[in-house]
Design a protein around this motif. Structure first.
Motif, PDB file in Angstrom:
ATOM      1  N   PHE A 212     -10.064   1.347  -4.054  1.00 17.73           N
ATOM      2  CA  PHE A 212      -8.786   1.516  -3.072  1.00 17.73           C
ATOM      3  C   PHE A 212      -8.332   1.960  -4.693  1.00 17.73           C
ATOM      4  O   PHE A 212      -8.030   0.962  -4.929  1.00 17.73           O
ATOM      5  CB  PHE A 212      -8.013   1.569  -2.088  1.00 17.73           C
ATOM      6  N   ALA A 213      -7.975   2.984  -4.789  1.00 20.42           N
ATOM      7  CA  ALA A 213      -6.796   3.138  -6.309  1.00 20.42           C
ATOM      8  C   ALA A 213      -7.656   3.273  -7.831  1.00 20.42           C
ATOM      9  O   ALA A 213      -6.966   2.686  -8.819  1.00 20.42           O
ATOM     10  CB  ALA A 213      -5.786   2.196  -6.006  1.00 20.42           C
ATOM     11  N   GLU A 214      -8.737   2.863  -7.030  1.00 20.40           N
ATOM     12  CA  GLU A 214     -10.477   2.892  -8.935  1.00 20.40           C
ATOM     13  C   GLU A 214      -9.434   3.638  -9.490  1.00 20.40           C
ATOM     14  O   GLU A 214      -9.906   3.927 -10.811  1.00 20.40           O
ATOM     15  CB  GLU A 214     -10.980   2.754  -8.258  1.00 20.40           C
ATOM     16  N   PHE A 215      -9.788   4.956  -8.797  1.00 24.10           N
ATOM     17  CA  PHE A 215      -9.887   6.331  -9.968  1.00 24.10           C
ATOM     18  C   PHE A 215      -8.354   6.581 -10.538  1.00 24.10           C
ATOM     19  O   PHE A 215      -7.821   6.573 -11.640  1.00 24.10           O
ATOM     20  CB  PHE A 215      -9.057   7.428  -8.972  1.00 24.10           C
ATOM     21  N   SER A 216      -6.994   5.737  -9.936  1.00 20.62           N
ATOM     22  CA  SER A 216      -5.748   6.011 -10.617  1.00 20.62           C
ATOM     23  C   SER A 216      -6.077   4.537 -12.147  1.00 20.62           C
ATOM     24  O   SER A 216      -5.902   5.055 -13.146  1.00 20.62           O
ATOM     25  CB  SER A 216      -4.880   5.916  -9.977  1.00 20.62           C
ATOM     26  N   ILE A 217      -6.687   3.961 -11.619  1.00 21.76           N
ATOM     27  CA  ILE A 217      -6.955   2.866 -12.474  1.00 21.76           C
ATOM     28  C   ILE A 217      -7.539   3.279 -13.754  1.00 21.76           C
ATOM     29  O   ILE A 217      -7.155   3.330 -15.153  1.00 21.76           O
ATOM     30  CB  ILE A 217      -7.579   1.267 -11.586  1.00 21.76           C
ATOM     31  N   LEU A 218      -8.430   3.876 -13.171  1.00 22.64           N
ATOM     32  CA  LEU A 218      -9.718   4.425 -14.717  1.00 22.64           C
ATOM     33  C   LEU A 218      -8.993   5.814 -15.489  1.00 22.64           C
ATOM     34  O   LEU A 218      -9.287   5.362 -16.995  1.00 22.64           O
ATOM     35  CB  LEU A 218     -10.849   5.141 -13.580  1.00 22.64           C
ATOM     36  N   CYS A 219      -7.859   6.146 -14.960  1.00 21.03           N
ATOM     37  CA  CYS A 219      -7.473   7.342 -15.609  1.00 21.03           C
ATOM     38  C   CYS A 219      -6.737   6.446 -16.538  1.00 21.03           C
ATOM     39  O   CYS A 219      -6.100   7.146 -17.519  1.00 21.03           O
ATOM     40  CB  CYS A 219      -6.712   8.752 -14.091  1.00 21.03           C
ATOM     41  N   GLY A 220      -5.566   5.118 -15.873  1.00 19.21           N
ATOM     42  CA  GLY A 220      -5.012   4.858 -16.549  1.00 19.21           C
ATOM     43  C   GLY A 220      -5.662   4.670 -18.310  1.00 19.21           C
ATOM     44  O   GLY A 220      -4.955   4.101 -19.221  1.00 19.21           O
TER      45      GLY A 220
ATOM     46  N   ARG B  22      -7.919  -9.112  -4.421  1.00 19.33           N
ATOM     47  CA  ARG B  22      -6.398  -8.207  -3.608  1.00 19.33           C
ATOM     48  C   ARG B  22      -5.023  -8.426  -4.973  1.00 19.33           C
ATOM     49  O   ARG B  22      -3.505  -8.843  -4.247  1.00 19.33           O
ATOM     50  CB  ARG B  22      -6.012  -8.912  -1.710  1.00 19.33           C
ATOM     51  N   ARG B  23      -5.164  -8.484  -6.155  1.00 19.66           N
ATOM     52  CA  ARG B  23      -3.820  -8.417  -6.589  1.00 19.66           C
ATOM     53  C   ARG B  23      -4.169  -6.117  -7.373  1.00 19.66           C
ATOM     54  O   ARG B  23      -3.639  -6.531  -8.949  1.00 19.66           O
ATOM     55  CB  ARG B  23      -4.639  -9.314  -8.044  1.00 19.66           C
ATOM     56  N   THR B  24      -3.689  -5.890  -6.542  1.00 21.77           N
ATOM     57  CA  THR B  24      -4.195  -4.397  -7.208  1.00 21.77           C
ATOM     58  C   THR B  24      -2.108  -4.501  -7.973  1.00 21.77           C
ATOM     59  O   THR B  24      -2.101  -3.617  -9.009  1.00 21.77           O
ATOM     60  CB  THR B  24      -3.709  -3.595  -6.158  1.00 21.77           C
ATOM     61  N   ASP B  25      -1.780  -4.730  -7.406  1.00 18.02           N
ATOM     62  CA  ASP B  25       0.356  -4.582  -7.544  1.00 18.02           C
ATOM     63  C   ASP B  25      -0.395  -5.036  -9.300  1.00 18.02           C
ATOM     64  O   ASP B  25       0.420  -4.515 -10.493  1.00 18.02           O
ATOM     65  CB  ASP B  25       0.894  -4.807  -7.354  1.00 18.02           C
ATOM     66  N   GLU B  26      -0.488  -6.218  -9.012  1.00 14.32           N
ATOM     67  CA  GLU B  26      -0.983  -6.604 -11.017  1.00 14.32           C
ATOM     68  C   GLU B  26      -1.412  -6.033 -12.154  1.00 14.32           C
ATOM     69  O   GLU B  26      -1.065  -6.277 -12.786  1.00 14.32           O
ATOM     70  CB  GLU B  26      -1.455  -8.076 -10.413  1.00 14.32           C
ATOM     71  N   ALA B  27      -2.649  -5.822 -11.264  1.00 13.74           N
ATOM     72  CA  ALA B  27      -3.569  -4.684 -12.219  1.00 13.74           C
ATOM     73  C   ALA B  27      -3.070  -3.277 -12.712  1.00 13.74           C
ATOM     74  O   ALA B  27      -2.574  -3.136 -13.596  1.00 13.74           O
ATOM     75  CB  ALA B  27      -4.706  -3.895 -11.411  1.00 13.74           C
ATOM     76  N   ARG B  28      -2.599  -2.693 -11.755  1.00 13.60           N
ATOM     77  CA  ARG B  28      -1.542  -1.443 -12.063  1.00 13.60           C
ATOM     78  C   ARG B  28      -0.372  -1.734 -12.740  1.00 13.60           C
ATOM     79  O   ARG B  28       0.402  -1.225 -13.387  1.00 13.60           O
ATOM     80  CB  ARG B  28      -0.366  -1.209 -10.734  1.00 13.60           C
TER      81      ARG B  28
ATOM     82  N   ALA C  33       0.306   8.068  -8.317  1.00 11.08           N
ATOM     83  CA  ALA C  33       1.010   8.970  -6.994  1.00 11.08           C
ATOM     84  C   ALA C  33       0.411   8.687  -6.055  1.00 11.08           C
ATOM     85  O   ALA C  33       0.267   8.209  -4.545  1.00 11.08           O
ATOM     86  CB  ALA C  33       1.576  10.708  -7.493  1.00 11.08           C
ATOM     87  N   LEU C  34      -1.071  10.001  -6.270  1.00 14.97           N
ATOM     88  CA  LEU C  34      -1.368   9.522  -5.132  1.00 14.97           C
ATOM     89  C   LEU C  34      -1.760   8.043  -4.003  1.00 14.97           C
ATOM     90  O   LEU C  34      -2.011   7.964  -2.981  1.00 14.97           O
ATOM     91  CB  LEU C  34      -3.171  10.300  -5.212  1.00 14.97           C
ATOM     92  N   ALA C  35      -1.849   7.023  -5.747  1.00 14.70           N
ATOM     93  CA  ALA C  35      -2.123   5.854  -4.993  1.00 14.70           C
ATOM     94  C   ALA C  35      -1.391   5.333  -4.089  1.00 14.70           C
ATOM     95  O   ALA C  35      -1.662   4.594  -3.492  1.00 14.70           O
ATOM     96  CB  ALA C  35      -2.946   4.908  -6.023  1.00 14.70           C
ATOM     97  N   LEU C  36      -0.454   5.293  -4.672  1.00 16.46           N
ATOM     98  CA  LEU C  36       0.982   4.672  -4.532  1.00 16.46           C
ATOM     99  C   LEU C  36       1.630   5.159  -3.491  1.00 16.46           C
ATOM    100  O   LEU C  36       2.273   4.532  -2.270  1.00 16.46           O
ATOM    101  CB  LEU C  36       2.448   4.904  -5.403  1.00 16.46           C
ATOM    102  N   ARG C  37       0.809   6.376  -2.419  1.00 15.80           N
ATOM    103  CA  ARG C  37       1.584   7.304  -1.031  1.00 15.80           C
ATOM    104  C   ARG C  37       0.638   6.159  -0.333  1.00 15.80           C
ATOM    105  O   ARG C  37       0.109   6.983   0.585  1.00 15.80           O
ATOM    106  CB  ARG C  37       1.404   8.351  -1.432  1.00 15.80           C
ATOM    107  N   GLU C  38      -0.931   5.683  -0.600  1.00 19.28           N
ATOM    108  CA  GLU C  38      -1.585   5.450   0.559  1.00 19.28           C
ATOM    109  C   GLU C  38      -2.999   6.424   0.877  1.00 19.28           C
ATOM    110  O   GLU C  38      -3.488   6.373   1.605  1.00 19.28           O
ATOM    111  CB  GLU C  38      -0.972   4.667   1.411  1.00 19.28           C
ATOM    112  N   ILE C  39      -2.927   7.243  -0.464  1.00 19.59           N
ATOM    113  CA  ILE C  39      -4.192   8.541  -0.187  1.00 19.59           C
ATOM    114  C   ILE C  39      -4.767   7.837  -1.359  1.00 19.59           C
ATOM    115  O   ILE C  39      -5.584   7.304  -2.156  1.00 19.59           O
ATOM    116  CB  ILE C  39      -3.352  10.062  -0.903  1.00 19.59           C
ATOM    117  N   TYR C  40      -6.127   8.278   0.078  1.00 19.32           N
ATOM    118  CA  TYR C  40      -7.547   7.750  -0.778  1.00 19.32           C
ATOM    119  C   TYR C  40      -8.600   9.397  -1.542  1.00 19.32           C
ATOM    120  O   TYR C  40      -8.360   9.832  -0.994  1.00 19.32           O
ATOM    121  CB  TYR C  40      -9.125   7.272   0.520  1.00 19.32           C
ATOM    122  N   VAL C  41      -8.995   9.075  -2.753  1.00 19.46           N
ATOM    123  CA  VAL C  41      -9.431  10.033  -3.124  1.00 19.46           C
ATOM    124  C   VAL C  41     -11.071   9.855  -3.105  1.00 19.46           C
ATOM    125  O   VAL C  41     -11.331   9.267  -3.650  1.00 19.46           O
ATOM    126  CB  VAL C  41      -8.796  10.513  -4.626  1.00 19.46           C
TER     127      VAL C  41
END
Length: 342
Positions: A87-95, A150-156, A211-219
């Protein structure tokens, strides 16, 4: 189950695999054929599909992702990522691509059998050289390791600090231009299809995906396209639990939240601590939108004072990124009293 590609395409992929130095389990190609949508095979040449299959064969617990960089015409490069799905991998890649000063010009993103196949056509900023494949993969593995723990916030937060350095000074008005966001629940039985159009600026896709990841949206799938100075992206999404976004009020709330988080992300260089600012802005937005997210009457959704202008968002970035104490012990506790003033 997806429609299989034409037999001639499969034959060409198998021939490309046979030319490799080592054999690849045929089940991996079968998995690609069974689960990937036809658009993937239409976009990728058989040699590239074969390369992706080989990369998928190398995935394992100690290596959850593979990344490759392929030179294309006109100073462009394809960055391909084959990885386990997080989850949120797409946003991490774009970042990460933005942090490495790469503009995403086009691309396509697919998920299947708990894996992803993402291909981005990128252009280095300011005539920089080719993307560093080893550095990109190393950074990606580091981020995925944090997510797996489970340290997604730290990664972000690590990524946002790097992005603030890459993006430089806060952008002009173009970067925070309005977005057009349209929802379609008829095109897919399982996914809500969302079309997003807006001014294409550095970090545009990351800001949107974040923005999608922060809103708990799965891409699930993405088609990325830039036409001139305009980005035209299509997302196949659902809530993290699997539900489509069908209620009009939910769509309006998501439309507003995505637009505001996207704009706020571009202003993170204004904040003393960009990661802190974004984390607290998401909480701020939850509180600000706790009421009716769909005001009556035509026109754009209303937003509270500070959220309604670039200047207000910039000041909010400075405010929320200045200290944890300010939000946790003061602004959050006094939010209901302060919002009318803000």
């Amino acid at each position: 189950m997806s429609s299989p590609p034409p037999p001639s395409v499969l034959d060409a992929v198998r021939a490309a695999l046979a030319r490799g130095a080592s054999p690849v389990d045929a089940k991996i190609l079968d998995e690609f054929v069974a689960h990937l949508d036809p658009g993937y095979f239409a976009e990728e040449a058989p040699e590239d599909v074969a390369a992706h299959v080989r990369m998928a064969a190398e995935l394992g617990p100690s290596r959850p992702a593979r990344l490759s960089v392929t030179a294309r015409a006109g100073g462009r490069y394809d960055v391909a990522v084959i990885a386990f799905d997080y989850f949120a991998e797409f946003s991490i890649l774009c970042g990460l691509l933005t942090a490495h000063r790469l503009s995403i010009e086009s691309g396509h993103v697919h998920t299947f059998a708990r894996k992803i196949v993402d291909v981005f056509r990128v252009v280095p900023w300011g005539g920089r050289g080719a993307p560093e494949e080893a550095a990109l993969e190393r950074d990606l593995l580091e981020m995925l390791g944090l997510i797996a723990d489970r340290r997604t916030d730290e990664a972000r937060e690590r990524l946002n600090r790097r992005l603030a350095e890459s993006l430089g000074p806060p952008p002009g008005e173009g970067a925070i231009a309005p977005l057009e966001i349209a929802f379609d629940n008829q095109a897919s039985a399982q996914w809500t299809v969302v079309d997003v159009q807006g001014r294409d600026t550095p970090g545009f896709l990351y800001a949107l995906a974040n923005a999608l990841a922060l809103r708990e949206i799965y891409v699930h799938r993405v088609r990325i396209e830039s036409v001139g100075r305009e980005a035209r992206d299509r997302f196949w999404i659902a809530r993290r639990g699997g539900r489509k976004i069908e209620d009009a009020r939910d769509q309006q709330a998501l439309r507003l939240a995505v637009a505001l988080i996207k704009q706020f992300t571009h202003l993170l260089p204004s904040a003393p601590d960009p990661a802190l600012a974004l984390r607290y802005f998401d909480q701020f937005l939850d509180r600000a939108m706790a009421g009716d997210p769909t005001p009556q009457g035509p026109g754009a959704p209303e937003t509270p004072g500070l959220l309604g202008s670039p200047e207000g968002l910039r000041e909010l970035a400075r405010l929320l990124g200045s200290s944890a104490f300010l939000w946790e012990d003061f602004l959050r506790m006094q939010f209901e009293h302060l919002l009318p003033v803000l």
